[in-house]
Design a protein around this motif. Structure first.
Motif, PDB file in Angstrom:
ATOM      1  N   ASN A 175       0.804  -1.226   0.000  1.00  0.00           N
ATOM      2  CA  ASN A 175       0.000   0.000   0.000  1.00  0.00           C
ATOM      3  C   ASN A 175       0.836   1.274   0.000  1.00  0.00           C
ATOM      4  N   LYS A 176       2.157   1.138  -0.239  1.00  0.00           N
ATOM      5  CA  LYS A 176       3.012   2.313  -0.231  1.00  0.00           C
ATOM      6  C   LYS A 176       4.266   2.048  -1.039  1.00  0.00           C
ATOM      7  N   SER A 177       4.823   3.114  -1.637  1.00  0.00           N
ATOM      8  CA  SER A 177       6.086   2.981  -2.366  1.00  0.00           C
ATOM      9  C   SER A 177       7.220   2.702  -1.395  1.00  0.00           C
ATOM     10  N   SER A 216       0.222  -0.186 -12.069  1.00  0.00           N
ATOM     11  CA  SER A 216       0.047   0.120 -10.639  1.00  0.00           C
ATOM     12  C   SER A 216       1.379   0.149  -9.900  1.00  0.00           C
ATOM     13  N   ILE A 219       2.795   9.371  -7.963  1.00  0.00           N
ATOM     14  CA  ILE A 219       2.208   8.856  -6.721  1.00  0.00           C
ATOM     15  C   ILE A 219       0.966   9.660  -6.364  1.00  0.00           C
ATOM     16  N   GLU A 220       1.079  10.991  -6.446  1.00  0.00           N
ATOM     17  CA  GLU A 220      -0.015  11.860  -6.022  1.00  0.00           C
ATOM     18  C   GLU A 220      -1.187  11.835  -7.004  1.00  0.00           C
ATOM     19  N   ARG A 221      -0.904  11.895  -8.309  1.00  0.00           N
ATOM     20  CA  ARG A 221      -1.982  12.052  -9.294  1.00  0.00           C
ATOM     21  C   ARG A 221      -2.530  10.737  -9.834  1.00  0.00           C
ATOM     22  N   HIS A 222      -1.661   9.727  -9.896  1.00  0.00           N
ATOM     23  CA  HIS A 222      -2.070   8.482 -10.548  1.00  0.00           C
ATOM     24  C   HIS A 222      -2.139   7.294  -9.596  1.00  0.00           C
ATOM     25  N   GLY A 223      -1.714   7.472  -8.347  1.00  0.00           N
ATOM     26  CA  GLY A 223      -1.770   6.381  -7.382  1.00  0.00           C
ATOM     27  C   GLY A 223      -0.819   5.237  -7.679  1.00  0.00           C
ATOM     28  N   ARG A 249       2.476   3.024  -7.336  1.00  0.00           N
ATOM     29  CA  ARG A 249       3.496   2.711  -6.329  1.00  0.00           C
ATOM     30  C   ARG A 249       4.823   2.448  -7.024  1.00  0.00           C
ATOM     31  N   ARG A 252       6.368   9.698   1.660  1.00  0.00           N
ATOM     32  CA  ARG A 252       5.439   8.948   0.802  1.00  0.00           C
ATOM     33  C   ARG A 252       5.972   7.569   0.433  1.00  0.00           C
TER      34      ARG A 252
END
Length: 389
Positions: free
Chosen positions: A25-27, A79, A100-104, A106, A128
């Motif tokens: 759920n996170k980079s 993704s 990350i911010e605009r397209h989700g 990872r 992030r």
């Protein structure tokens, strides 16, 4: 005796880092020295996602001219994206942040240095992304393929451990990587001085650092030696072991120790070859091995790294972590004299367990000191029995 290993075994060794779980759920930034297995981990655990390898010169040039190429290549199904050796082109992190911010999306961002990222003012994505470090092999990862004699002589770097000519491969690693790539990455102008420093730092491996002494041997100012150690830490080549100073009865020394990240690398830079049980060198190598295991365990479990304790009156304990004091002896028969440091630290009342790790075959207890076979200790460590108690 040289034990020949099959190089094809290395990719089959399961690693502690489960990168899919970390990326759920996170980079994530995945750091670590070269040849610890980052690229192999990507191939084995991540399939079907775009991988941008910045060691590919043509790709590096295209992205340096137009970092937006990665964003423009996104599809609705994308993704997860991997960027290998991100420190080569820190400017890409602006694009990463945007995606990350605009397209989700990872990202897994691997690298062998965090120095250039910090030097260029990069904030590592402002929280992030998680951060992990990949270490050389551990005993638990190798399982039945583990051979203590080979480890103490050549270390645990994957391609070295599995090599049929580890001495030659260590020489190539030290020469091509440390003396060229590390010096270039760190913008070291005097490569000769840096090379001299490496040799001296290797001789000080596992000892309290005397910056003035090292500066004299390397023929550089003490301030430069401090900078060089910072470079080794930023490139994950050396790890600092801080002194534990919160004692009550005995005044403690506050000087840190430094260990190079791999026993085999340290021994090569020291110019040592051949290792016989019962010698001082063997004991030093065995202690370094236990440290590598502790450092990897703490890193993979997000725990504070181990420290050490030494009083000004000369009592010393090799490692202290999670309230556990650990003394390491490469002996098949330990006595009360080997426990002096542990007894002294126990009197300070700041540690809850006191372990003497050695080569005796059976676990026993002497006046509150737990004498523990090294294999049993590592089993207890990696099964989380030590920390959970």
């Amino acid at each position: 005796m040289l034990i020949v290993m099959n190089a094809m075994l290395c990719p089959l060794v399961p690693r502690h880092v489960q990168i899919e779980k970390v990326l759920s759920n996170k980079s994530c930034f995945l750091f670590g020295p070269r040849q610890t297995g980052k690229s192999t981990l990507i191939r084995e655990q991540l399939t079907g996602c775009p991988v941008y390898d910045l060691l590919d010169q043509s790709l590096f040039l295209r992205l340096s001219r137009n970092p937006a190429l990665i964003r423009e290549a996104l599809t609705p199904e994308t993704s997860l994206v991997v960027i290998d050796e991100i420190q080569k082109l820190p400017e890409l992190l602006n694009e990463v942040h945007l995606m990350i911010e605009r397209h989700g999306v990872r990202f897994l961002l691997t690298g062998s240095s965090a120095r250039s990222l910090r030097q260029k003012g990069v904030n590592l994505l402002g929280g992030r992304a998680r951060s992990r470090v990949l270490h050389p092999f551990t005993r638990q990862e190798l399982g039945e393929r583990f051979n203590l004699a080979r480890v103490l002589e050549y270390g645990l770097l994957p391609p070295i451990y599995c090599s049929d000519n580890p001495h030659e491969d260590l020489a190539a690693y030290a020469g091509n990587y440390l003396k060229e790539e590390v010096s270039a990455e760190a913008v070291v102008r005097n490569v000769g001085a840096f090379s001299r420093f490496l040799g001296t730092a290797a001789l000080e491996h596992g000892r309290m650092v005397n910056f003035a002494h090292i500066a004299n041997d390397a023929q550089v100012p003490a301030s430069t030696v401090r900078t060089y150690y910072d470079i080794l830490k930023d490139t994950f080549i050396a790890r600092e072991v801080p002194a534990v100073t919160e004692t009550r009865k005995r005044k403690a020394i506050s000087t840190s120790k430094y260990y190079l990240f791999d026993i085999g690398l340290a021994r090569h830079l020291q110019g040592r070859r051949g290792l016989a049980p019962g010698t001082l060198e063997y004991g030093e190598s065995f202690e370094s091995f236990i440290y590598q295991e502790l450092a990897a365990y703490c890193s993979y479990n997000q725990l504070d790294p181990p420290g050490y304790w030494r009083s000004k009156s000369g009592f010393e304990v090799d490692f202290v972590f999670q309230g556990i004091a650990i003394e390491v002896k490469a002996k098949t028969n330990v006595g009360l004299r080997d426990m002096r440091g542990l007894v002294a630290l126990r009197e300070e009342g700041i540690t809850k367990r006191h372990l003497l790790i050695c080569m005796e075959p059976v676990q026993r207890r002497v006046e509150g000191i737990e004498v523990m076979p090294w294999g049993f200790f590592l089993d207890e460590l990696w099964q989380n029995h030590l920390v959970d108690e």
